[in-house]
Scaffold this motif. Structure first.
Motif, mmCIF file in Angstrom:
data_model
loop_
_atom_site.group_PDB
_atom_site.id
_atom_site.type_symbol
_atom_site.label_atom_id
_atom_site.label_comp_id
_atom_site.label_asym_id
_atom_site.label_seq_id
_atom_site.Cartn_x
_atom_site.Cartn_y
_atom_site.Cartn_z
ATOM 1 N N LYS A 43 0.726 -1.141 -0.174
ATOM 2 C CA LYS A 43 0.181 -0.114 -0.060
ATOM 3 C C LYS A 43 0.700 1.381 0.117
ATOM 4 O O LYS A 43 0.394 2.205 -0.672
ATOM 5 N N THR A 44 1.922 1.419 0.860
ATOM 6 C CA THR A 44 2.819 2.451 1.012
ATOM 7 C C THR A 44 3.335 2.695 -0.393
ATOM 8 O O THR A 44 3.439 3.832 -0.786
ATOM 9 N N THR A 45 3.862 1.600 -0.960
ATOM 10 C CA THR A 45 4.781 1.699 -2.182
ATOM 11 C C THR A 45 3.910 2.191 -3.046
ATOM 12 O O THR A 45 4.245 2.950 -4.216
ATOM 13 N N PHE A 85 2.220 10.541 5.495
ATOM 14 C CA PHE A 85 3.073 9.535 5.405
ATOM 15 C C PHE A 85 2.914 8.690 6.751
ATOM 16 O O PHE A 85 2.221 9.052 7.595
ATOM 17 N N GLN A 86 2.804 7.483 6.344
ATOM 18 C CA GLN A 86 2.479 6.637 7.381
ATOM 19 C C GLN A 86 3.326 6.668 8.543
ATOM 20 O O GLN A 86 2.883 6.597 9.890
ATOM 21 N N LEU A 87 4.841 6.864 8.370
ATOM 22 C CA LEU A 87 5.510 7.151 9.822
ATOM 23 C C LEU A 87 5.571 8.702 9.576
ATOM 24 O O LEU A 87 6.155 9.812 8.642
ATOM 25 N N LEU A 165 -4.071 9.361 2.298
ATOM 26 C CA LEU A 165 -3.854 9.368 3.372
ATOM 27 C C LEU A 165 -3.086 8.036 3.779
ATOM 28 O O LEU A 165 -3.906 6.803 3.685
ATOM 29 N N ASP A 166 -2.018 7.902 4.322
ATOM 30 C CA ASP A 166 -1.267 6.587 4.329
ATOM 31 C C ASP A 166 -1.481 6.106 6.008
ATOM 32 O O ASP A 166 -0.802 6.944 6.969
ATOM 33 N N GLU A 167 -2.606 5.216 6.259
ATOM 34 C CA GLU A 167 -2.609 4.842 7.813
ATOM 35 C C GLU A 167 -2.702 5.890 8.420
ATOM 36 O O GLU A 167 -2.071 6.107 9.608
ATOM 37 N N PRO A 168 -3.755 6.738 8.405
ATOM 38 C CA PRO A 168 -3.787 7.993 9.221
ATOM 39 C C PRO A 168 -4.468 7.769 10.693
ATOM 40 O O PRO A 168 -4.176 8.582 11.565
HETATM 41 MG MG LIG Z 1 2.341 1.083 4.645
#
Ligand SMILES: [Mg+2]
Ligand SMILES: Nc1ncnc2c1ncn2[C@@H]1O[C@H](COP(=O)(O)OP(=O)(O)OP(=O)(O)O)[C@@H](O)[C@H]1O
Lengths: 247, 290, 343
Positions: A43-45, A85-87, A165-168
């Protein structure tokens, strides 16, 4: 309701691993869509490819009918795609106001922000994400929940049409999740197209009308969350990873 | 013509062997700890001057004492630099860069104040020469090539086979995962810097007798190591060995074929600039610079 | 996003209110007092030796501030700051000596050429981050040193133009800004004040906000829609400009330049001065330079020893006192001030 984002046969290979594999899907203007998949699904990629932070090995990405494959991150932002970003990332030694102001100073953000004044505009965004009382402090002393809000605020500063939104919700308490959920719903009601990931299905279930499922870099299925959650491959993918993520 | 060709081959090979030792250590520290050690040239300088000092003050016997003392001290200094200067600043790239830079400066000044700022030379480690196809080759040259070949092989074996070597590789791959596996990452990094300092020390001992002893030589060692590692690919050991020979033959070519020693100092920067623009990950590097 | 726009707070919008806000701060008062104090020095002594030391101190302040701007505010650690110093120094000296340009014009041209070098260094530097940049710029300055030292170039240049440019001697016998050291002092003072003012202003402007963002998180800055490449080049050019100003003044102050100005030594000076004053302060460079120049003058006869001491000071500052002297000193003075005023 035209198509705002069109991903076609997108592939990203890292040495020895295909993180995104011949992936195709669409997001329509004004839609509210989720992207689910267990840890490491890609997903993040996929987000990195759309936002230009990684270059795809093959495939195309179109935004608003325009081919944006291979563009630089800042060019893509200025066309109207903003991401979180997720992080969490932030400008550690700058005030929250300045953190937002950076986005407002981007060519696209500036067009709107100029009318109000950069600082006024930035602080109104802080107000919208519920951080205005902390405008003068740097993010290093913020709790995690506030950092997630700041992420969204930074994305809003660029005046996006499409928000990724990555893993908000990751790492947030129940209360904090609620705050972010309300914020996202508000933004969507306001006309922003939202596309968000989550690896815990439950979080997205009641929020989005449609989810796309991904596993080992591949497109699995899409549809209303209830349906997707009962899909055999999706179930297996999650069960393989431990069923608690499903519940 | 034949003469210069032979000079080119011999001196290119000698210098390549030396550079290989230097670049290997430099690359190792970068590959394992992400540290670009600006004090790498200072390690060379420390051994170089201890060696020289022992020789001056203790005579012929001092050569042996100098080798032993030089290598031990530089290895210990390497460990101390990591523990006292680099480790506390690890979160700040700027801090590590400046502090190792300052350390390199400090050593240069210590040398100038405690010895003198002049140029000196040292005797060969072994006298004599042999005849190869009618060409006189110093025994010392053979020593340099053989010794560095042996050491490069030993270090490669050590990294691939020994227990510490395996830990080093684990840290290089993923420091966080390594520490979860119970590896003391800081200790491994300290060992890595010590190995690198030791290699620089060996290079100094082999090279000083055919080069000069002067306080400023540390900088060209540093720049050359950096250029080689950029050429071969940051963090890649085979890359640094190959890069070392490419650089040294280029250098020898300029010196002995083109007869333009003045521009030989320009080679490293040209290499650095070209590689960074054309192929930032170097010949063998896995990842791009970021 | 129509609904979220509401006017939240008032921000000072014109220069007058900006200035009033500024002058009411404690820092501003200290700055003004320091500037007045410096401008009074020539009243106390007209001894050329003393004024000369002060002039040197002000030149180094500009030089270190240019480095601090780049490292402290944009996060680009350059070990090649000496390149700008040297290039501008050479151009200024050459124009004065051989083309009889007035000093100010030479200085302007020298600084502009330094800006062009900022561009030349800036472009490859974009591919270099963190420590690579440091080493890349270090290499750049070493190369300049070697090039300017080249005997063959020296002969070639001399044959072609009949003047001395390359070679160990460099360009010498330059006339200073003025034979009157008081005039020289005030010219330098003015240039330093304006330079620090402009640099400080840049760091507080919108562009400065973007610079700081690049320093804190470059990827994040590009995700905020900023073309980081463009701004990094801009930062190198600004830094080059002021280092160049320092270089021109340096050449005139010491009546010439030689290849030595390109040595890592001068970059090291900039770093130690900025570190003593405190990174990301700009005006902290003044405190650092004051200590550096005066301590250097005391240890004048033992240059190697003084460098040794400075190396140790730098290591200690970076290791144990990352805020340098400016911030803590200001805090102490402020406490004292409050006590005196009985607050
Ligand atoms: Mg991810
Ligand atoms: N830069 C990279 N180099 C090599 N492999 C990578 C890189 N980035 C991601 N991967 C790999 O690609 C795969 C997909 O990772 P990705 O982060 O996209 O998954 P994800 O769905 O976001 O997972 P999570 O739920 O943990 O966030 C993983 O196996 C990961 O290890």
């Amino acid at each position: 309701m035209g198509v705002i984002l069109e991903v076609k046969n997108l592939t990203k290979k890292f040495s020895g691993l295909t993180a995104v594999n011949d992936f195709s899907f669409e997001v329509r203007r004004g839609e509210f869509t989720g992207l689910i998949g267990p840890n490491g699904a890609g997903k993040t990629t996929l987000f990195n490819l759309i936002s230009g932070h990684e270059k795809p090995s093959s495939g195309t990405i179109r935004f608003d009918g325009r081919d944006i494959t291979g563009m630089k991150p800042h060019q893509i932002v200025n066309l109207g795609i903003a991401r979180t970003f997720q992080l969490v990332r932030s400008f550690r030694f700058m005030t929250l106001l300045d953190n937002i102001a950076v986005s407002c100073l981007s060519p696209r953000g500036k067009k709107v922000a100029k009318e109000y004044g950069i600082d006024e505009y930035a602080s109104s965004i802080l107000a919208a994400v519920g951080l205005v009382d902390k405008a003068r402090i740097p993010p290093i002393i913020l709790p995690h929940g506030d950092l997630r809000k700041l992420q969204i605020g930074k994305a809003l500063g660029t005046n996006p049409q499409l928000l990724l939104l990555d893993e908000p919700f990751s790492g947030l308490s129940h209360e904090e999740q609620k705050g972010i959920t309300d914020l996202i719903i508000k933004l969507h009601d306001d006309g922003v197209t939202v596309f968000m990931t989550g690896h815990v299905l439950r979080e997205l279930m009641h929020l989005v009308p449609r989810v796309v499922a991904m596993h080992q870099g591949k497109y699995i299925t899409e549809g209303p969350p209830q349906e997707v959650a009962n899909n055999k491959i999706v179930l297996e993918a999650y069960l393989g990873k431990g069923s608690e993520q499903l519940a | 013509m034949i003469d210069s060709l032979i000079n080119f081959l011999i001196l290119g090979t000698i210098q390549g062997s030396i550079y290989a030792l230097l670049a290997m250590g430099f690359s190792l520290v970068y590959g394992v700890g992400g540290i670009l050690n600006q004090a790498h040239g200072a390690f060379y300088l420390i051994t170089c001057y201890l060696f020289y000092w022992c020789y001056i003050n203790l005579g012929g016997f001092g050569l042996i004492v100098g080798i032993v003392v030089g290598l031990i001290v530089v290895t210990v200094v390497g460990g101390l630099v990591y523990i006292l200067l680099v480790k506390p600043l690890k979160d700040s790239h700027v801090g590590v860069v400046i502090v190792t830079f300052a350390f390199a400066f400090l050593i240069e000044q210590v040398v100038k104040v405690s010895v003198d700022p002049l140029y000196h030379s040292m005797p060969l480690l072994i006298e004599g020469s042999i005849n190869v196809f009618g060409v006189k080759v110093l025994n010392h040259y053979i020593l340099v090539v053989v010794a560095s070949l042996v050491i490069v092989t030993l270090i490669t074996l050590f990294i691939n086979k020994a227990k510490i070597g395996k830990s080093i590789r684990a840290v290089a791959q993923d420091a966080e995962a390594a520490s979860l596996m119970g590896i003391n990452v800081d200790r491994i990094l300290a060992y890595t810097v010590m190995i690198s300092a030791f290699l620089a020390g060996i290079a100094a001992i082999l090279y000083v007798p055919i080069d000069i002893v002067a306080p400023h030589i540390g900088w060209s060692i540093l720049i050359n190591s950096f250029a080689i590692v950029v050429l071969g690919g940051l963090g890649s050991l085979p890359g640094s060995v190959l890069g070392a020979f490419i650089m040294s033959y280029a250098n020898a070519f300029v010196n002995f074929i083109l007869f333009m020693p003045e521009i030989s100092a320009l080679i490293p920067i040209v290499v650095i600039l070209f590689m960074l623009i054309l192929r930032p990950r170097g010949l063998f590097g896995k990842k791009e610079i970021d | 996003m129509r609904i979220i726009i509401k006017k939240i707070a008032e921000f000072p919008s014109n220069f007058q209110s900006y200035f009033r806000d500024w002058i009411s701060t404690f820092r501003a008062k200290v700055t003004v007092i320091c500037l007045i104090g410096l401008s009074l020095v020539p009243l106390l002594t007209q001894n050329p030796y003393f004024l000369g030391i002060f002039t040197t101190f002000m030149i180094f302040t500009i030089f270190a501030a240019s480095w601090d701007f780049l490292a402290g505010f944009v996060g680009q650690v350059s070990f090649g700051q000496a390149v700008f110093l040297g290039v501008s120094g050479y151009v200024t000296a050459y124009l004065i000596r051989y083309l009889s340009f007035p000093w100010w014009l030479s200085l302007v041209i020298g600084s502009i050429i330094a800006v062009i070098f900022g561009l030349i260094i800036g472009i490859p530097a974009l591919r270099l981050k963190g420590p690579y940049l440091a080493l890349g710029t270090l290499a750049m300055s070493l190369i300049m040193y070697q090039v300017f030292l080249m005997g063959s170039l020296a002969t070639m240049w001399e044959n072609a133009f009949g003047t001395n440019l390359f070679g160990a001697e460099g360009v010498s016998q330059i006339t200073p800004i003025s034979s009157d050291t008081v005039v020289e002092y005030f010219a330098t003072f003015l240039i330093m004040s304006v330079s620090l003012l402009i640099l400080t202003h840049i760091t507080k402007s919108n562009v400065g906000t973007i610079f700081k963002a690049i320093r804190d998180d470059e990827t994040g800055t590009s995700a905020s829609g900023i073309n980081t490449t463009k701004y990094k080049i801009l930062a190198f050019m600004i830094s080059g400009l002021f280092a160049g100003v320092a270089g021109g003044l340096f050449a005139m102050r010491f009546r010439g330049v030689n290849p030595g100005v390109f040595q890592p030594l001068y970059s090291f000076y900039a770093i130690i001065i900025a570190a003593m004053g405190g990174l990301a302060t700009i005006s902290g460079s003044a405190i650092g330079a004051l200590i550096f120049v005066f301590l250097g003058e005391i240890l004048r006869d033992t240059q190697d020893l003084s460098l040794l001491i400075f190396s140790i000071i730098l290591i200690l500052f970076i290791r144990f006192a990352e805020h340098g002297l400016l911030k803590p000193t200001l805090e102490r003075i402020q406490e004292l001030w409050d006590i005196v005023l009985g607050r």
